[in-house]
Design an enzyme around this catalytic site. Structure first.
Site: not given
Length: 248
Positions: A13, A90, A98-100, A122
Site C-alpha cells: 500500500k 518489547y 515494523v507494521d505494528r 494476513t
C-alpha cells in the site's frame, strides 16, 4: 511531498501526501511491485520516501529497484525503543514488526487514551497501548483467511469454508467462518477489558470491517493505519531516529 509505503505480506500500500492530507493512495500485489516504478516516473522527487517492509529481503530489493530514481530519499523504517510519542516495551524492541510499530505511532497521534490497536490482515495483531504511550505488548493470531485455510489443509474432512456468520451455526462452512470471527473478536474484547474504563479500540487492515461488525466494544476503523504512522514519523522529524538509508 512525502511518499509512504507499507509493504505487507500480500500487498503493498502506498500514499502520497503532505503534512495535512493524503493526495493520492494506491495498492498493488507483492508480485506486481514493479508497478511502483510509475510513481517515480510521473511524480517529482519527494522530500522523503518512508518504507515499512515486513515481506522480507526479496520484497525490499524489488521495491528499491522499482523506486531507483528516489533511492537518495528512501528510508526503511525500523522499530526502535521510542518514537512518535510511543515507548516500546518489547523485550527486544527492534524485533517488533515494523507494521505494528507504525500502527501504534498512528494510534497515539490520534488519541492519548489507552488503546487496543488491531491490524487485521494476513495475520491479526492485537496490541495494547496505555495512556502514557507505552506499548505494553500484544497478540498475534492467524488472520481470518489463514484460519479457514489451515482447517482445509490440515484436516481430512473440513472444507475451505465459504460460509456466513451465525450465532448458532448449523452447517460446517458457517461453523468455520463463525468460529474464526468469534475467536478474533473475543481476543480483541478481552484486550480492551484489561485496559479498563475509557479504553479505545482502533481497527485497520483488510478484515477490519468484518471484525468491527461483530465487536461489542466501542471502536473505529482507520484506513491504512501503517501509512498514517509513517507520515507521523516523517512529520515529527522522528525519521532520522527510526529509519536507515537503504544500503547497497
Amino acid at each position: 511531498m512525502i511518499v509512504c509505503i507499507d509493504s505487507g505480506n500480500s500487498r503493498i500500500k502506498w500514499g502520497v501526501g503532505d503534512a495535512d492530507a493524503w493526495l493520492e493512495n494506491g495498492a498493488v500485489d507483492q508480485a506486481d511491485s514493479g508497478k511502483l516504478a510509475d510513481l517515480a516516473h510521473r511524480l517529482p522527487l519527494p522530500e522523503q520516501v518512508m518504507l515499512a517492509n515486513v515481506a522480507g529481503a526479496a520484497a525490499l530489493v524489488n521495491i528499491v529497484n522499482a523506486l531507483a530514481p528516489w533511492r537518495a530519499v528512501l528510508h526503511e523504517v525500523r522499530s526502535t525503543a521510542a518514537a512518535g510519542g510511543v515507548v516500546n516495551l518489547y523485550e527486544k524492541p527492534a524485533q517488533l514488526g515494523v507494521d505494528r510499530w507504525c500502527a501504534l505511532i498512528a494510534a497515539r497521534a490520534m488519541s492519548v487514551a489507552p488503546c487496543v490497536v488491531v491490524m487485521a490482515g494476513t495475520a491479526t495483531t492485537i496490541d495494547t497501548l496505555d495512556g502514557e504511550g507505552r506499548f505494553l505488548g500484544g497478540l498475534i493470531l492467524p488472520g481470518l483467511d489463514l484460519m479457514r485455510r489451515s482447517l482445509a489443509r490440515d484436516t481430512a474432512a473440513l472444507p475451505l469454508a465459504a460460509g456466513t456468520y451465525s450465532v448458532h451455526p448449523r452447517c460446517t462452512d458457517d461453523a468455520i467462518v463463525s468460529g474464526g470471527i468469534e475467536a478474533q473478536v473475543g481476543a480483541i474484547e478481552r484486550a480492551v477489558a484489561r485496559l479498563g474504563r475509557g479504553a479505545e479500540c482502533v481497527l485497520s487492515g483488510g478484515a477490519a470491517d468484518v471484525l468491527g461488525g461483530h465487536l461489542d466494544v466501542p471502536h473505529r476503523t482507520v484506513v491504512n493505519l501503517v501509512l498514517e504512522g509513517l507520515r507521523r514519523l516523517a512529520d515529527t522529524n522522528s525519521a532520522s531516529h527510526a529509519t536507515g538509508k537503504i544500503s547497497g
